[in-house]
Design an enzyme around this catalytic site. Structure first.
Site, PDB file in Angstrom:
ATOM      1  N   ARG A  98      -2.333  31.576  21.591  1.00 58.84           N
ATOM      2  CA  ARG A  98      -3.544  30.996  22.198  1.00 58.84           C
ATOM      3  C   ARG A  98      -3.373  29.509  22.528  1.00 58.84           C
ATOM      4  NH1 ARG A  98      -5.952  33.238  25.085  1.00 58.84           N
ATOM      5  NH2 ARG A  98      -5.719  31.405  26.379  1.00 58.84           N
ATOM      6  N   LYS A 133     -10.346  10.445  35.200  1.00 53.64           N
ATOM      7  CA  LYS A 133     -11.297  11.465  34.739  1.00 53.64           C
ATOM      8  C   LYS A 133     -10.537  12.655  34.146  1.00 53.64           C
ATOM      9  CE  LYS A 133     -14.657   9.842  38.089  1.00 53.64           C
ATOM     10  NZ  LYS A 133     -15.444  10.066  39.307  1.00 53.64           N
ATOM     11  N   LYS A 165     -13.828  -3.548  40.586  1.00 54.64           N
ATOM     12  CA  LYS A 165     -14.966  -2.765  41.047  1.00 54.64           C
ATOM     13  C   LYS A 165     -16.163  -3.675  41.331  1.00 54.64           C
ATOM     14  CE  LYS A 165     -13.735   1.602  38.961  1.00 54.64           C
ATOM     15  NZ  LYS A 165     -14.244   2.786  38.265  1.00 54.64           N
ATOM     16  N   GLU A 195     -12.267  -2.454  45.165  1.00 50.52           N
ATOM     17  CA  GLU A 195     -13.199  -1.418  45.627  1.00 50.52           C
ATOM     18  C   GLU A 195     -14.229  -2.053  46.552  1.00 50.52           C
ATOM     19  OE1 GLU A 195     -15.083   1.410  42.589  1.00 50.52           O
ATOM     20  OE2 GLU A 195     -16.818   0.269  43.292  1.00 50.52           O
ATOM     21  N   ASP A 216     -15.120   3.028  48.851  1.00 47.82           N
ATOM     22  CA  ASP A 216     -15.913   3.822  47.920  1.00 47.82           C
ATOM     23  C   ASP A 216     -17.104   4.472  48.612  1.00 47.82           C
ATOM     24  OD1 ASP A 216     -16.672   4.803  45.384  1.00 47.82           O
ATOM     25  OD2 ASP A 216     -18.179   3.213  45.240  1.00 47.82           O
TER      26      ASP A 216
END
Lengths: 277, 277, 277, 277, 277, 277
Positions: A98, A133, A165, A195, A216
């Site tokens: 597993r 992410k 940013k 950004e 962005d």
């Protein structure tokens, strides 16, 4: 090939998490002396990624396991294709199965999805980027799988890439001030990405000397204009709400990079099965 | 509420993985003295799960962060709804943001998906179960999020639940032999679940004294017959290829549990955003 | 056989604790090139448990050590009997000796004591259970040694077994309320054990659907009545102040299990010696 | 008082081992909001040791727990005496109880037993020493408890004390050669203890300049002679098969130290109970 | 030879610190299949120390690396001399090179400097001691390198040696009170060293029974007098501002030990180079 | 300011290494209740670096310690200047002192040396860079101290900067081939630095598109020519055998960066003392 020193620790943690003080079913139902042979095969079309991790899980638990097959990372395997053969102590195979699949199915899932994005933009200059992410604790294997799928890695964390940013810009008092501050503090080996949200900021960033500009959530129309304005002086990265449905159109705006959070934050595990004979 | 001693370790690892020797952009672009306020809000409808984890990431990095909001785990928040307000040192908020969201978006994603399955089977006796197909290192938070979404946890690992599968049965020489072996070796606090593939095996398992029977990849027709045969003597668990599209039909066969690997192996991160004011 | 992945960590910690920056006597008194051979032998009658742990300590320190002998866990060895032969670098043997014996003597001590309890109740239906009263950090080997001695493991921790005690009952407002609450929250693979203090509570627990009933510090007379009342519907566990002197009488009340804290909280190390030739 | 930095790690491991992903009974049976108060009391006469460890286990799990009582390490508490009062979240108290007691009962057990040995030799010059026969992972608390009981610590490991044993002597080619080798290699802050088996070796060790001589398994008669021969030039340590029954006689031979492995290798947990009101 | 169990952990940490998720240059520039051979050679005269650590770094990363050469710790190697040959996978050699050298150059630097001090005092009774002024995390290898250079280790930490300093004396109310307190609390295997500042304190310490007296920052004149006063009854250690320029004069005062913080707190890395063929 | 999450781990390790099971002298000589006050002062002129680390060591051991002083990192403190005042439990101060100073003295030593290099090149365009020649386990604090001294950090490890060295070039078959390979595999946020040995290679690297060129061990004369050839198109880094004696001349060749291994591989601890009142 993913290197051993990178994956040993997470394999150990994953096995401890799953097995704890022991696989009570296997210990009880088997005598311990059974020998078996298993085949891992794809139940859907996949891009293979993580075959080394898959193998190491079995070997971590039991050094006597034999693992064979010539399926390398990056290869496309069709539904029904064999990915590996594992033989040795049956109890070890059952106990490790597993966790081994949990890693492998995620990694193949990432590579397979990445390959779809990459194929989608074929013929355009755009490269597909990952993001931060990723799953906590699994960034190294998530980003490896993206590379195997044909994607390009963005920075691996906050420490090894600069991305200024909107909040950094606001705090510093504008794009050029932020750039000036940052340039004085970072290793000279790093580029500075900024950004921006609109065409005016694109021009500001260009003048301020940004090395890369991230667009962005801009419209394709505006991105096309940005490409024209920048005219190859620095690379442009498109970011925000990219899907398989719209990635081609974004790529056709002429941007150099398209970053896709979904590559790692919303992964469908590739369906892979272990059949014991 | 998820307890602190469980999540401290994985939060620390996740921050180390992302930040390494430092968030070089934030350190360079900010003076360090800036104060800020951020709102986390849902960009889609979600079932909230992991608000404690979300908060602890910020606090781990900076004990001075203020975290407020009355959004508890389990609550449904509509698109645009505020999930929390975070205020304090701006640099700390920016540095912690991504890791905090990586946890929170996964957990909400799991809870939201689980809720969909649970809603789908409403009115039937079936409960939705998770599996061991969780992310390596994140099982505790994955399974917590399933509970918050209304699901029921299956065993947490190989150590705390018994599931006799086909290979165990083959090795032991049949269902009854496998059950006999296992019964003699496990704590008396554990039930014994047996995986079967057809109606004949259902009957064998029942006679052999299984406490729970898992119907593995059986047709709805056969599951209905199994329900009739077993007639409430032991709980039945349906397993294999369960989707939102077919879960209702499975539930209507009368089984007691339906286990869904996709709850944790193929999670779409809930879209949540942090807006700094 | 106790599995390697379970014991590596505790062996490493134990060696670090004992050796620190080095065994200064051995490093100084030996040249480093000496080779030796040692025999481990029992100085009293023992039930062997932990031979794998004993071996792994030597091998952890020095992979070149040869360890032989056919003495398996569970075997009874009489006073004077040889348990193993260890040969190889003399310095490694001397440095590892104490830690290896510390583990092995405790494990044999537990198995030997457990066997005494098991022998004492022979012919009755009662099985001897351990408890959570184990040494911090050593639960896995303590419980393994109980199994080797012929005992049966109770739950391994708070996470993998349910035991509703008096304080849970009081907080929930009675046995049936506590059971109802718990049944809704735990994996379906776990049984629910309820601790009771008198015959009235036995009946309440039975009606409320307890899967197992623990008779806490009840007289033998009352336990006999409880056995009659329950009449085989659920297993009964006797608990509290069990000694070698009274365990037979308890077993003769007809209970199914007798849990004995002393098996692991008050262990006498088995006298084992390493003689270097 | 035992210092926090020493015990944090082992408390965390012990809690993780016992609680794993959660105390499922307490989480299910309680609402989480209950508040309670518990009294720890002695069920036999004990020498208190480890009250700080006992407290820290509760606080580690829940910083909000209140712990009071004026019972310090070293105090004798009679059967029935109160050791501490613990109040706060009831769930936290129930979850932490067993681990807290596992530490505390062992430590009090060691201190109580040590005190018996110390009392037994009162009026003689002999001091009671511990050994390296401690529980793997728990040496620091085992040795602390010995000190609290009135005993004296021998070296804490192989790294911080020199004890030349028979095998070192054999390998070096005699007592004086072994001493010479060792003297040249160890920090000047350490004394050198030599293990001897008979009176002839006592004289050899004395001539060779041993700082301490350990009399290994010698008869009381021979130990008396050794005391006369050595005549206070260096301290003598008696070792081997010391029990409460024979320790007084050994002490009366005039030796300076008596080391007792049983203080830590064969501990009976002191009977201590937590009563929740 | 430095033992493996001591250095595994620090090698792993050092590699993780340097390599993180991968040596991106080497992974990208090489195919992975290249094989190479490297020679490590001294660019200045050095005393070799840490050849085992140097080798283990390469082997930790890649078990297939071949490491040869007959250069043992303690040997003097002249400028240009070969220290080792390393062959195998070229990528592994390049990736491990820097960490391997960071350890090895420091260790050789310490041994080489220690040797200079030792040579400087040749013919006097004085031995050169190290201190606790070592690099955090590297004490074991720092002190090992001192031994290889011909120095003598002082205590390895606060736990394994007693040094009563001025503040301890002040707190206890004088030298004899401090000594009395300490003698009652420490293992009998440890000597007691007392730090003194002038001749009067030397006499006090002697009367109070100090086992070793440290002369802290005293003039050579006073140290000579101390030597006369003490007259061999206990060893004397000179401490404070010792340099290569003044160590000979200090040694000629007749003290037994001279401790030199600079051996480990101000190390010049030995110039060692790896040349790949 | 160096951030807490970065230094907690290494402080804990350093304290464990030094204190082990306890500071036996302080525990024995003090009653435990003494309160004290200490001043840390510079015994030479220093550039302060690591005041946060210095403070955290005391606080890690004892949260009750008061630490005051307005001496910030980067400030020059003259010989005799006060760096901080520490007050609270005297035992805690004495126990933590050495580890706290070991960190602080190294960090100040690095910053002070870096400042000398930086001052030396004042007026030229050159910036002083550190290297990967740092102490294993201490890279983050070593590089932080370099920044505080006015230096600029080179890459922090193999993972976050690209440096193509001679062996990479040889393996790839030339500078342009190596660059082409690398460009395709690394995050777009990283620049590519190429190491060259002579003017011909400078031109090759320039043509091949290197982002930065490292001049390895070239003469000042050749470096001047390289500056002319490159003419500002890319930054140039001088490397190899840089000392305080020659750094000015190197800087005057016009290179943009000068990397100095000695900043971290051969550090003299700044002389700092803690005086307890």
């Amino acid at each position: 090939m993913i290197q051993k020193y990178i994956i040993r620790g997470i394999i150990q943690s994953a096995l401890e998490e799953d097995i704890g003080m022991g696989d009570i079913t296997t210990i009880a139902a088997l005598t311990g002396g059974e020998v078996g042979k298993a085949k891992a095969f794809a139940k859907v079309n996949i891009v293979v990624a993580g075959i080394d991790v898959f193998r190491e899980v079995f070997l971590f638990l039991d050094e006597g396991i034999q693992f064979s097959g010539n399926c390398e990372d990056g290869r496309v395997v069709k539904k029904g294709g064999i990915l590996a053969e594992i033989s040795g102590n049956l109890g070890s195979i059952l106990t490790a199965e597993r966790v081994a699949l949990n890693f492998f199915q995620r990694m193949c899932g990432i590579a397979t999805l990445t390959r779809q994005y990459v194929d989608e933009v074929k013929g355009t200059p755009a490269k597909i980027l990952d993001t931060r992410k990723t799953m906590p604790g699994l960034r190294c294997i998530d980003k490896y799988a993206v590379r195997i799928g044909g994607g390009t890695n963005h920075r691996s964390g906050l420490h090894d890439g600069v991305l200024i940013k909107d909040n950094h810009i606001a705090a510093a008092g504008g794009i050029s001030k932020a750039l000036a501050r940052v340039r004085g503090h970072i290793p000279h080996t790093l580029k500075i990405e900024v950004e921006v949200k609109n065409l005016q900021e694109v021009e500001e960033a260009l003048i301020a000397g940004a090395d890369i500009i991230m667009l962005d959530n801009m419209t394709n129309e505006d991105m096309r204009k940005a490409v024209a304005v920048v005219n190859g002086k620095v690379p442009l990265e498109a970011s925000g709400n990219v899907t398989l449905a719209n990635v081609r159109q974004i790529a056709e705006t002429g941007v150099d990079f398209i970053s896709v959070g979904a590559l790692t934050h919303s992964v469908s595990a590739s369906d892979i099965s272990l059949k014991i004979e």
